[in-house]
Design a protein around this motif. Structure first.
Motif, PDB file in Angstrom:
ATOM      1  N   UNK A 112       0.731  -0.788  -0.063  1.00 56.95           N
ATOM      2  CA  UNK A 112       0.069  -0.207   0.363  1.00 56.95           C
ATOM      3  C   UNK A 112       0.988   1.061  -0.144  1.00 56.95           C
ATOM      4  N   UNK A 113       0.247   2.332  -0.508  1.00 54.80           N
ATOM      5  CA  UNK A 113       0.676   3.502  -0.316  1.00 54.80           C
ATOM      6  C   UNK A 113       0.554   4.410   0.956  1.00 54.80           C
ATOM      7  N   UNK A 114       1.481   4.800   2.181  1.00 55.39           N
ATOM      8  CA  UNK A 114       0.886   5.834   2.833  1.00 55.39           C
ATOM      9  C   UNK A 114       1.452   6.984   2.942  1.00 55.39           C
ATOM     10  N   UNK A 157       5.500  13.520   2.993  1.00 57.07           N
ATOM     11  CA  UNK A 157       5.833  11.817   3.641  1.00 57.07           C
ATOM     12  C   UNK A 157       5.281  10.715   2.357  1.00 57.07           C
ATOM     13  N   UNK A 158       5.991  10.322   1.644  1.00 59.03           N
ATOM     14  CA  UNK A 158       5.219   9.219   0.791  1.00 59.03           C
ATOM     15  C   UNK A 158       6.066   8.017   0.872  1.00 59.03           C
ATOM     16  N   UNK A 159       5.404   6.817   1.099  1.00 63.04           N
ATOM     17  CA  UNK A 159       6.220   5.818   1.071  1.00 63.04           C
ATOM     18  C   UNK A 159       5.070   4.438   0.599  1.00 63.04           C
ATOM     19  N   UNK A 160       6.031   3.395   0.194  1.00 65.98           N
ATOM     20  CA  UNK A 160       5.684   2.533  -0.543  1.00 65.98           C
ATOM     21  C   UNK A 160       5.783   1.081   1.721  1.00 65.98           C
ATOM     22  N   UNK A 161       4.833   0.894   1.609  1.00 63.65           N
ATOM     23  CA  UNK A 161       4.818  -0.081   2.663  1.00 63.65           C
ATOM     24  C   UNK A 161       3.696  -1.540   3.073  1.00 63.65           C
ATOM     25  N   UNK A 162       4.175  -2.764   3.255  1.00 59.60           N
ATOM     26  CA  UNK A 162       4.066  -3.758   3.347  1.00 59.60           C
ATOM     27  C   UNK A 162       2.567  -3.699   4.312  1.00 59.60           C
ATOM     28  N   UNK A 163       1.543  -4.113   3.530  1.00 55.46           N
ATOM     29  CA  UNK A 163       0.415  -4.420   4.399  1.00 55.46           C
ATOM     30  C   UNK A 163       0.225  -5.984   4.672  1.00 55.46           C
ATOM     31  N   UNK A 214      -2.592  10.120  15.086  1.00 49.44           N
ATOM     32  CA  UNK A 214      -2.145  10.661  14.041  1.00 49.44           C
ATOM     33  C   UNK A 214      -2.627  10.114  13.138  1.00 49.44           C
ATOM     34  N   UNK A 215      -3.229  10.743  12.284  1.00 51.33           N
ATOM     35  CA  UNK A 215      -3.512  10.456  10.267  1.00 51.33           C
ATOM     36  C   UNK A 215      -2.278   9.923   9.723  1.00 51.33           C
ATOM     37  N   UNK A 216      -3.273   9.078   8.671  1.00 52.27           N
ATOM     38  CA  UNK A 216      -2.564   9.073   7.406  1.00 52.27           C
ATOM     39  C   UNK A 216      -2.804   8.355   6.597  1.00 52.27           C
ATOM     40  N   UNK A 217      -2.431   8.605   5.707  1.00 54.47           N
ATOM     41  CA  UNK A 217      -3.812   8.093   4.451  1.00 54.47           C
ATOM     42  C   UNK A 217      -2.447   7.006   3.950  1.00 54.47           C
ATOM     43  N   UNK A 218      -4.297   5.625   3.369  1.00 56.88           N
ATOM     44  CA  UNK A 218      -3.791   4.645   2.782  1.00 56.88           C
ATOM     45  C   UNK A 218      -4.419   4.453   1.502  1.00 56.88           C
ATOM     46  N   UNK A 219      -3.787   4.559   0.515  1.00 59.39           N
ATOM     47  CA  UNK A 219      -4.287   4.623  -0.322  1.00 59.39           C
ATOM     48  C   UNK A 219      -5.279   5.107  -0.642  1.00 59.39           C
ATOM     49  N   UNK A 263     -10.053  -5.513   2.423  1.00 57.93           N
ATOM     50  CA  UNK A 263     -10.536  -4.784   1.783  1.00 57.93           C
ATOM     51  C   UNK A 263      -9.568  -4.214   0.798  1.00 57.93           C
ATOM     52  N   UNK A 264      -8.373  -3.516   1.225  1.00 53.41           N
ATOM     53  CA  UNK A 264      -7.351  -2.827   0.687  1.00 53.41           C
ATOM     54  C   UNK A 264      -6.883  -3.772  -0.615  1.00 53.41           C
TER      55      UNK A 264
END
Length: 387
Positions: free
Chosen positions: A97-99, A104-110, A162-167, A201-202
């Motif tokens: 997923x993109x978080x 700050x923007x990064x690709x992470x294993x979900x 805090x909040x982050x944007x996941x996809x 869902x993701x």
């Protein structure tokens, strides 16, 4: 002539031809040091792999569904919980997923999983809380970050609350995990964990990919693995569509592969010991030719055949033993330099060092016998006439 006198004569002969003696020993030195370095690297690699596998947990069993056309839901995974000897299970779905947090923007294993994942994988929280069963029931948009992921997204700040944007969708960070480092080339800190229902869902799938199982007693791990195999066959019906493994299995496989590689490396290096032995035989034959008159004089004044044989044999053994001692020293130093330069783990083996030294002595005996025997058979009259 006693053994001590014979040894003194051998040392005197070696000392009289220092450069030639050193060049003779060089093959033994290179051979012994090569064996020690190669085996140290091989055993170090084995230890490093075993440590990484061990960090996964010695009481952990991993059940992976490999068939692409197999349907394996959460309720199917829960059937594994009924197997005797199981403490807890943690079904998971995974993906990338993109978080994003601000710029700050990064690709992470979900990983989408349940509340038991923390205990099953033996993880610890750095701050905040982990996923609760209620989060899974409510499809909550909450997340737990790995330590590297938290640092990448929030720097030195506290992500909890805090909040982050996941996809592109907003998720609340409720916890941060302690660092677990990398294992088998995969970082356990660059990930984001969400409730199983949210992760499905993701990942756009309701199928469970991997189920982690914690066994009550690690001594029962093979027995429990067999029971899980039967349960999975009942659920899936095709033994090729799933895999049941444990760190113990991986350790045994990795150990077997690395032992084979270590034997190959050590065997290749040991060839130079044979080459060194041939060098010793060659030089000893030259030495016999050079000292033919000396042999004739010694025989004329009463030296027996066994005295001559012992003299040249001890000389060959002294050369090979000196080469072995120097080779052990250079091997240890070279391995240390290698690990400093590359950061690779090494593991010295005292038995291998002793075996290498003993082998160098054996080489001296084996390749010294022929020249020594030739010297002992010389006719004293012909030897005295030799120019």
């Amino acid at each position: 002539m006693n053994g001590l006198q014979t040894l003194k004569m051998a040392l005197k002969s070696i000392k009289a031809n220092k450069i030639r003696s050193f060049l003779t020993m060089l093959g033994i030195i290179i051979g012994v040091s090569s064996v020690i370095v190669m085996v140290a690297i091989g055993q170090g690699s084995t230890k490093e792999v075993q440590d990484q596998i061990g960090s996964l947990g010695t009481s952990l069993i991993t059940v992976t569904v490999t068939g692409s056309d197999v349907t394996f839901k959460e309720k199917d995974a829960e059937q594994i919980q009924g197997v005797n000897g199981i403490k807890a299970i943690a079904p998971t779905v995974s993906g990338r997923v993109t978080v994003k947090n601000g710029r700050n923007n990064t690709q992470l294993s979900m990983i989408g999983t349940t509340s038991s994942y923390l205990d099953v994988r033996d993880l610890h929280l750095q701050s905040g809380r982990f996923i609760a069963d209620l989060d899974n029931d409510n499809h909550s948009k909450i997340a737990v970050l790995g330590s590297d992921a938290a640092q990448t997204l929030f720097g030195l700040g506290n992500p909890v609350g805090e909040y982050v944007k996941v996809n592109g969708t907003s998720y609340k960070v409720v916890g941060v995990l302690e660092s677990v480092g990398s294992s088998l080339g995969t970082s356990g800190d660059s990930m984001i964990i969400v409730p199983l229902s949210t992760g499905q869902r993701l990942a756009s799938t309701s199928n469970i990919g991997t189920t982690y199982v914690k066994v009550e007693n690690e001594d029962m791990i093979n027995f429990v693995s067999s029971l899980i195999e039967r349960t999975m066959y009942t659920i899936v019906g095709d033994s090729d569509s799933y895999n049941v493994s444990s760190p113990k299995d991986l350790m045994e496989t990795a150990s077997s592969v690395n032992k084979t590689m270590t034997l190959l490396l050590g065997g290749s290096a040991a060839i130079s010991l044979i080459v060194g032995g041939i060098g010793i035989m060659n030089i000893m034959l030259v030495s016999v030719s050079e000292r033919t008159k000396e042999i004739g004089i010694r025989k004329a004044i009463g030296a027996k055949r066994k005295n001559i044989l012992l003299q040249f044999l001890i000389e060959a053994v002294v050369l090979s033993s000196f080469g072995g001692i120097i080779g052990v020293g250079i091997g240890v130093i070279s391995a240390q330099i290698f690990t400093i330069a590359t950061g690779t783990t090494i593991a010295y083996s005292i038995p291998v060092m002793l075996l290498s030294f003993a082998f160098s002595l054996l080489v001296g005996v084996v390749f010294g016998v022929f020249p020594a025997n030739k010297a002992s058979k010389l006719d004293p009259i012909q030897a005295l006439r030799y120019e």
